[in-house]
Design an enzyme around this catalytic site. Structure first.
Site, mmCIF file in Angstrom:
data_model
loop_
_atom_site.group_PDB
_atom_site.id
_atom_site.type_symbol
_atom_site.label_atom_id
_atom_site.label_comp_id
_atom_site.label_asym_id
_atom_site.label_seq_id
_atom_site.Cartn_x
_atom_site.Cartn_y
_atom_site.Cartn_z
ATOM 1 N N HIS A 16 41.361 -18.631 23.579
ATOM 2 C CA HIS A 16 40.382 -19.233 24.479
ATOM 3 C C HIS A 16 39.166 -19.611 23.630
ATOM 4 O O HIS A 16 38.863 -18.947 22.642
ATOM 5 C CB HIS A 16 40.007 -18.178 25.521
ATOM 6 N N ASP A 21 40.642 -9.623 23.251
ATOM 7 C CA ASP A 21 40.220 -10.294 24.483
ATOM 8 C C ASP A 21 41.248 -9.915 25.546
ATOM 9 O O ASP A 21 42.375 -10.414 25.555
ATOM 10 C CB ASP A 21 40.178 -11.801 24.236
ATOM 11 N N GLN A 73 42.941 -11.317 30.386
ATOM 12 C CA GLN A 73 44.163 -11.609 31.147
ATOM 13 C C GLN A 73 45.161 -10.454 31.128
ATOM 14 O O GLN A 73 46.290 -10.609 31.595
ATOM 15 C CB GLN A 73 44.844 -12.880 30.601
ATOM 16 N N LYS A 133 38.008 -11.276 37.228
ATOM 17 C CA LYS A 133 39.444 -11.554 37.229
ATOM 18 C C LYS A 133 40.238 -10.349 37.742
ATOM 19 O O LYS A 133 41.455 -10.384 37.827
ATOM 20 C CB LYS A 133 39.914 -11.922 35.822
ATOM 21 N N CYS A 176 40.273 -24.244 28.511
ATOM 22 C CA CYS A 176 39.376 -23.743 27.457
ATOM 23 C C CYS A 176 40.173 -23.331 26.223
ATOM 24 O O CYS A 176 39.847 -22.335 25.567
ATOM 25 C CB CYS A 176 38.523 -22.578 27.944
#
Lengths: 417, 128
Positions: free
Chosen positions: A131, A208, A211, A234, A374
């Protein structure tokens, strides 16, 4: 009782759906089919009610007042930190820094740890499917310090290319920074295996987890990572609250990026001493309602059980991949193996532009994402200007997949593909 | 006006764009990109006096951006420069027969932006 019945008892989608007021909405007379949870999740009434309760019953600033309201607000705020710490298995809540979102968490690592520890010529290892939030701040630091950014290749199915890892790890990177799960392709990267190799050459590992933490059991000790960035919005919490997990000894030696109230122990005219962890990194009045909402979101997901969340998502993703593969002219990106992927599915239908597809699906009440997600370097790697992305969460059903597939079939006919 | 943009006319212009390709003896041209979605439209014009004698376009993008550019080339032919300068969002929506809504209006307006840029960049030498 058959195994299938047991599963439905522990994870009842209809019961979950009843907790989400927005799912009762109709779009142009049709029921909302929300397939954009990778962008942001919807919020259960438990979270919404907790925020309302904070403002109607104990709104006050935290860590300051000695009055009753402030005491209650501080307890709720810090309890959320403890809950999150437990949720991702940290040793202590002091390793949990509240930030705005994943982007801010990554920026904090890069502009604090990176600025202090990296010198001209040092290598940092990323992947070409990152991302922008895990590329652009590194580029900014690179301009400032002259560090070199290396990118791990991914294969055509979105899986990391190990040859490129074995090759680039020899450069002796000072940091490996990558997504646990790709937001555009859904690929789950083998972070643990990579972290082990990276630590052997002395790199720190930044993950990261925007997700992954909302969708599967994640434990920082098990992953062997040094930093982890997560967004609350999220995972059922409000926008504007996120978490940076950092290993205590690393955070302890890092300089704050922002100065101000809350982050100090004592201030004199020419000098100041920093507060203890984690408040050293939390200058100014924090997002109190956000943190409280995040705590309740963690409670909600913990009650469901992250193993069950993951099982539900694998089930619906497999079903969706099978159904989508049968749509004539539809191209799926990323691996078909649900063991190696999360619940975000990128695709294109014939030569229909992803934005056209998203607009057409919207007229059917279906919300998907379209664009470069992104992740422009990844789009270049896939040689497409954009993709459509459907992403699933705890409240999505196979019936909704069927509605999506039916709408895609009619778009296909409309564009004569 | 309808929010539903994917009508027969738009799909037809998308699948069969009018005035597509190179324009011989063009004396004005412009190219613009919508950086958000990567759509690119390029137009070539042949201006005689202050009148658009001929116009062509080329581009890559979604149905809305391609169809609106195609429709604009048909519309612009024979119009004067002051006519074109007066065109705005309302006229483009009129040509499309639908308002694509706030999220997609930029796609629809890309062609107009290019057309206006082209008349502003008129050259008397031949386009290479």
């Amino acid at each position: 009782m058959p195994a299938a019945d047991k599963k439905t008892m522990t994870f009842n989608v209809n019961k979950i759906r009843a907790d989400f007021p927005i799912l009762k909405r109709r779009i142009g007379g049709r029921p909302l089919v929300y397939l954009d949870s990778a962008a942001t999740s919807q919020k259960p009434k438990q979270v919404i009610d907790a925020i309302r309760r904070y403002y109607t019953e104990y709104n006050a600033n935290v860590h300051r007042g000695l009055h009753r309201l402030s005491e209650q607000a501080t307890v709720a705020f810090e309890q959320s930190r403890d809950k999150f710490a437990q949720f991702i298995g940290t040793k202590t809540s002091k390793e949990i820094v509240f930030v705005r979102n994943t982007t801010e968490a990554l920026n904090l690592v890069i502009f604090s740890w990176g600025r202090t520890n990296l010198r001209a010529g040092d290598h940092v290892l990323l992947t070409e499917s990152e991302h922008h939030s895990n590329i652009v701040p590194w580029q900014m630091l690179s301009k400032e310090k002259g560090i070199k950014l290396d990118y791990l290749r991914i294969d055509d199915d979105g899986i990391l290319n190990w040859d490129s890892f074995n090759e680039l790890i020899k450069e002796g990177p000072k940091a490996l920074s990558l997504a646990h799960v790709s937001n555009a392709l859904g690929t789950i990267n083998p972070v643990k295996q990579m972290a082990r190799e990276a630590h052997k050459v002395g790199a720190i590992v930044v993950v990261d987890a925007a997700q992954s933490v909302p969708h599967m059991p994640v434990n920082v000790a098990d992953l062997e990572c040094d930093f982890m960035a997560v967004s609350g919005h999220k995972m059922l919490a409000p926008t504007g609250i996120g978490v940076l997990y950092g290993r205590y000894d690393l955070l302890d030696h890092m300089e704050p990026v922002m100065g101000g109230g809350e982050m100090i122990r004592e201030v004199h005219l020419q000098d100041a001493r920093w507060n203890d962890l984690p408040w050293k990194f939390e200058a100014g009045t924090p997002n109190i309602e956000g943190a409280i909402g995040l705590g309740v979101a963690v409670d909600y997901l913990s009650r469901l059980g992250m193993e069950n969340v993951r099982r539900h998502e694998k089930d619906i993703t497999k079903y969706a991949l099978d159904q989508l593969a049968d749509v004539k002219g539809l191209v799926l990106y990323g691996t078909r193996d649900v063991e190696k992927r999360g619940a975000a599915i990128s695709f294109n239908l014939g030569d229909i532009h992803a934005h056209d597809l998203a607009t057409i699906l919207d007229t059917q009440g279906i919300a998907i994402r379209s664009g470069h997600h992104c992740a422009q370097p990844l789009m270049e790697r896939l040689r497409v200007p954009a993709t459509a992305r459907a992403s699933f969460y705890i409240y999505n059903t196979k019936k909704e997949v069927d509605i999506l597939v039916k709408a895609l079939e009619s778009a296909r006919k409309m564009f004569k593909i | 006006m309808s929010r539903y943009v994917y009508k027969e006319a738009i799909l037809d212009h998308y699948r069969h764009p009018r005035n597509y390709g190179d324009l011989p003896n063009a004396n004005a041209q412009a190219k613009e990109e919508n950086v958000l979605c990567g759509d690119v439209i390029e137009m070539q014009l042949r201006l005689k006096g202050d009148r658009v004698d001929a116009v062509s376009f080329r581009g890559e993008g979604c149905a809305i951006s391609i169809a609106s550019a195609s429709m604009l080339t048909e519309f612009a032919k024979g119009k004067t420069i002051p006519d074109i300068k007066k065109l705005g969002k309302g006229e483009v929506i009129g040509l499309l027969g639908a308002d694509p809504g706030p999220a997609r209006i930029e796609c629809a307006l890309l062609g107009l932006e290019v057309l206006k840029a082209a008349i502003g960049e008129r050259r008397d030498t031949k386009v290479p």
